[in-house]
Design a protein around this motif. Sequence first.
Motif, mmCIF file in Angstrom:
data_model
loop_
_atom_site.group_PDB
_atom_site.id
_atom_site.type_symbol
_atom_site.label_atom_id
_atom_site.label_comp_id
_atom_site.label_asym_id
_atom_site.label_seq_id
_atom_site.Cartn_x
_atom_site.Cartn_y
_atom_site.Cartn_z
ATOM 1 N N THR A 144 7.852 43.411 1.228
ATOM 2 C CA THR A 144 7.217 44.647 0.457
ATOM 3 C C THR A 144 5.983 44.152 -0.238
ATOM 4 O OG1 THR A 144 7.956 45.938 -1.322
ATOM 5 C CG2 THR A 144 8.578 43.622 -1.611
ATOM 6 N N VAL A 176 1.517 49.354 0.110
ATOM 7 C CA VAL A 176 2.587 49.170 0.921
ATOM 8 C C VAL A 176 2.217 50.267 2.097
ATOM 9 C CG1 VAL A 176 4.968 49.342 1.299
ATOM 10 C CG2 VAL A 176 4.118 48.533 -0.603
ATOM 11 N N ALA C 305 5.337 42.786 -6.387
ATOM 12 C CA ALA C 305 4.941 42.547 -4.944
ATOM 13 C C ALA C 305 4.612 40.811 -4.797
ATOM 14 C CB ALA C 305 4.032 43.419 -4.329
ATOM 15 N N GLY C 309 7.839 39.860 -3.347
ATOM 16 C CA GLY C 309 7.903 40.076 -1.786
ATOM 17 C C GLY C 309 8.315 39.092 -0.966
ATOM 18 N N GLN C 359 9.843 51.140 -6.603
ATOM 19 C CA GLN C 359 9.355 50.103 -6.023
ATOM 20 C C GLN C 359 10.387 48.938 -5.262
ATOM 21 O OE1 GLN C 359 6.715 48.368 -8.967
ATOM 22 N NE2 GLN C 359 5.266 47.769 -7.627
ATOM 23 N N GLY C 363 11.380 47.953 -1.860
ATOM 24 C CA GLY C 363 11.045 46.727 -1.553
ATOM 25 C C GLY C 363 12.273 45.883 -0.807
ATOM 26 N N ILE C 366 12.681 47.267 2.626
ATOM 27 C CA ILE C 366 11.556 46.818 3.730
ATOM 28 C C ILE C 366 11.924 45.502 3.925
ATOM 29 C CG2 ILE C 366 9.161 46.385 3.707
ATOM 30 C CD1 ILE C 366 8.641 48.854 1.903
ATOM 31 N N SER C 367 12.341 44.769 2.885
ATOM 32 C CA SER C 367 12.615 43.217 3.151
ATOM 33 C C SER C 367 13.779 42.974 4.021
ATOM 34 C CB SER C 367 12.581 42.352 1.786
ATOM 35 O OG SER C 367 11.537 42.809 1.120
ATOM 36 N N ALA C 434 7.999 53.965 0.900
ATOM 37 C CA ALA C 434 7.675 53.437 -0.260
ATOM 38 C C ALA C 434 7.187 54.241 -1.259
ATOM 39 C CB ALA C 434 6.291 52.524 0.033
#
Lengths: 229, 630, 440
Positions: A144, A176, C305, C309, C359, C363, C366-367, C434
Amino acid sequence: MKRTAYILGMLLIAFSACKKDNYDGPTATLYGNIYDAGTKTLLEQDIIRGSVVEIKEHGWENVQPQWLIFKVDGAYENALLFENSYSVAPVRGNFIPVEPQDVRIAGRTQLDFSVTPYIRIVNPSITRAGNIVTATFTLQQQVTNNVRKIGLYAHSDFRVGEPLRLTAAEQDINAVTDPAHVYTLTIDLQAPNIRDILKPGKTYYFRIGALIDATESKPNYAKAVAFDL
Amino acid sequence: MQTYHKILTCLMVVLLFSCKSVLDLKPTDKILAKDLFGDPEGVKLYMANLYYQLPVEDFAFFRAGFNQNHQDPNNGGFAPAMVTDEAVHSEFGDFVGDGDFHWWDQGYKLIRDVNLLIDAIPTLDIIETERKKLTGESAFIKAYAYFALAKRYGGVPLIKATQQYTGDVEALKVPRSTEKATWDYVMELCDQAITNLEPGDGKNRRATKYTAAALKSRAALHAASVAKFWNRAPMSGNAVTDKLVGMTAADAAGYYTACIQASELIMQSGAFALYGATPASPEEAAENYRMLFQNPNGGDKETILIKGFTLPGNFTGHNYDIWFQPAQSANGWPHPGRMNPTLDLVDTYERYDRPGLASPVVTTTEGDVTDYGGFNPALHYLQFDSPNDIFKGRDARLWGTAILPGTGWKGTPIIIQAGYVQPNGQAVIRTKAETTINGITYYTYGAANTSQYSGFDSYGGNNTRTGFSFKKFMNQNAPVMAGWNQSTTDFIEFRYAEVLLNYAEAVVESGTGNVAEAAKALNDIRRRAAHTTAIPLTAAAVQRERRVELAFENKRFWDLIRRREFHTEFNNRLLHSILPLQDLRALPSTKFIFVRVVVPNSNPKTFAERSYYRYIPGIAGNGLVQNPQY
Amino acid sequence: MKTILLSALVLIAMSCSKNGGSRGQEPPPPPPVKEIVYDETGCLYTAYDNLVMAGYQGWFAAEGDASERGWYHLGLGSCGGFKPGCSAVDFYPDMAEYTQKYKTPFKYPDGSDVYMYSPYDESTVDLHFKWMKDYGIDGVFMQRFVGEVKNTNPKGKRHFNKVLENALKAAKKYGRAICVMYDLSGCAPEDVAYLEQDWKELQTIFNLFDNKANPTYLRHNKKPLVVIWGVGFNDNRRYTTANVDALVDRLKGPEKRVSVMLGVPYYWRSMRNDTENNPGLHALIKKCDIVLPWAVGRYSSGNYAQVAGVELAADIQWCKTNNVTYVPLAFPGFSWGNLKNDPGQYNSIPRLKGDFLWQQVAGAKISGARSLYVAMFDEIDEGTAIYKCAREGELPLHGDRRFIGLDPELASDYYLWLTGQAGRWFRGEGGFGATKPVRP
């Protein structure tokens, strides 16, 4: 003549003074590939300032690690290692960090890594129309973090990349990314700073890269494409 | 570990001689500690040696370390400025190497030496004011030493008091403290020095209350920046996990405040002022600026601490004049002209008619300042009557820092020319050539032979390859003495302008403090450079001002380090030159045009992120955790 | 150094002999214990997968409710309880829809009285679960502080049992997932052991594992799930990782009675910062079914992030390798100025109108995370609540302190709505990314 003889004589003495040491030289080889765990394909790397395989020889206190480099296609090999057990991990790379593993390195030892790249460059295309080289692609980021920048890199060496380039078209992203967005980068072969660098009649390699904004990260790449200018 | 061995050896020697029962003979070539410290003159001598050991990044500071000014200190004229964007060497392209700029063994030697003095202070038979002064100076020296260690290595072992050897070597091994704890210790030592020292005017060459405050201002700003900008180049590994290197953004505020307070102590003292604060013209400003560095002792109230280079000779003189003056003033010295200020630096200087705005040198009517593709007959180059008219109207400090093409130096016009454009429009650049038109001969390098020009001929590496030669710190009054260690220009280690800039940066980066006062600090420095229009306080304005005001004072390297800008500023970075060409198409008028190019024969430079810290020497022996990526 | 080498050699030798097939000489394995099989017919939540759930404190009490605990968790002892100028809470609930409410010592600026709810009341918990259904939040984890439910604390135990009773009832009614989450904070080693007894009691009282009585009780890996929060922290807790390890063994038993979710510190994988350096932690996690790292306060929007991240992705990778389910945490913001008696702590991690929460949702997605834990549904002491809260301008007066309100341009139910959107995304609906969704 006298002088040469003198120097030779001195060298002879110098050499005969050195007895060959009685320690064995390095006999072991560690080799293998780094794969994208998702696509099962080799994960493209940089030849300089890229991801490295960190190996720490067991049996020493406060040991100085050694670092083996990757070739651009994601293969690595080092034939000058001492037979022993080591902690091994690919580090400071373009993939989600993995835990080190203990490996006995003796003879030819193969060790492949399966990792998740920070970014997958999807549907990469590099084409040339006249003086314009155009790259298009989309990005699938696997973490991310922001994507820091994308670039189209050019060099006369096939190992072209962000660190090894004669010229580049880069774009800062710092966000992103949207997996649906198609990115386009172009290099104008006739631009003032480029025409003397990428010369007609020679072959140049172009490669798409994308860099995630993470600790010690390295860019992810698509395969390089060659054009004869 | 080597350090410890040395310390041990020294200690054992001392112990040996202190054993009276062995032999009652006294050595004739050694002085006992009590005798040395028992005599005020001895203390003074000892103190002089401590000051000598201070890691001052002066004219004798190079990649190999400090005090590189004895016997044959031949380093090819490679100055620290050449690993930044301030300058290139006329020949070499070296960049930051892993072995460069270390200060480890010497650091711990100085710390041991100062700790020994601190042990002795309470026993000395001196008046209290003198004792207090020694206490303050010792703290200053120790703070200075730990600052030098912290900015190179991050967190280091803190040897707060003299170590006693009791037969166990392991007991002498001290692990690294965190980077934060190390900076905090530097702050604490600075405060001890500030408390114990009396105010002073910066004329004498020992630390005063304000010298200590200036050190604190500089060190606190460094620490604050590392904390604030760590995430621009984060690292991993054991040293990071253990916090031996790195700090968090939350740590920045405290250090910025410390910088602001230390700077204010100096600013509010009334003891200091900018030299030549309100010049009547840019010409006057340029000369004031040059004079401040040619003779710091005439610098009025600007200097806070001067390091003297007293006499020509080993350990006392330096080599800036022989290496860095233009070829034409070499006076028989075979290797001049090594310091070539870059176009990148020259572009940074403001123009008086564009206050606060970036104004790269424009060479064509098309105005593309990013075109480094070489002479292009299709472009319309701006024509100038002299080889330096293109720089007219640019910040006085440029004229006081660099020798520009065609300007005078030691009574001689310094000729820096890269070639000419023939009447047929063909350019002849960077090759030795001549052409005769209407009976007059024109030379590519502006004159017939190598003793008559200073630019672009690769002969001997003596000519500039950027278009600029070097002026700041150069002694204009005396001819070059063709030998080692003959220069005696003094070095200003702390000056008021830096304190003002530290203050402005701390205020603007932290978003705290007195913004009006910080803006005034910034604009006072600009006013001294003959700028009459004030500009707003911004982070970018402060950094530009640092680059031009403090150029070549060995600050830029650390600015790039502490602000974690080195790896982005130097990622395949090429530096740039300007080629002055005589345009023979304009004959019979004498006209010059200029071409912006990549520095000839140079390669891109990339800063490796590990270089934000130096490696710790000797970890196999001393057992310390190594810095990342070494 | 030699020892290391030697032991490495021994290890290699041993592994060789194992591969060599000398199996006949090994002692015979103990008779296998049959793994327990539960009837999952009719169960709505058989895995913590594709779910967005929240933590439910339920720890408040109101003066005048039947719990007899006063303004529990609302007042602050150090300044004299729950009154203007003194409170443990920063946020204040939007009281509009509660049917049972209790008058507090606070006043609104117009002089009118301020009321508070009590989760001891069935109708109140019912309302909360109705909201979960209305906004699309899959369910909650019922917080159970071991120190609060010990036999030495009968009122505490009665309170939490009553809240759990209310919640189980409402969860069934509204089809929401529910699960018991033990918090070990403040425990002594013997309290850790007591947990087993309490857990047994709950099973008996509420018939927790019965697919008919509690069809929405959360299950995972074919077993009912129980959560143990607070292992591996390096903040000098009295109990150890070994204590918890023993507890997990006892809870699971040889027949593997339950699945266990572990609440661990944020840097559990690399064992640094907030985590003790103890390989036993990893051994314990591998024994469990789900791992939940505690992220509250570890980052804010600005450094999310950078901090999360790679951490998140590497955590997920580790869990995949070790066959443990990973659930990341998201929280809307943080504020505990009143609890800490420090105005500097108001909004210390700003919500940024939901940007910060989204966020983390994006996050996690997406991960590669498959589920989410939102901290918390009703936590107003630390200001992480997502339920309906009063907005700026609609807050009670608070003497020389203040309450923190939601942004006035947001509706009081905004964070319920936004968490619901996360639920839709995690349940597989498209159109999310996002960028924070815009509320129509």
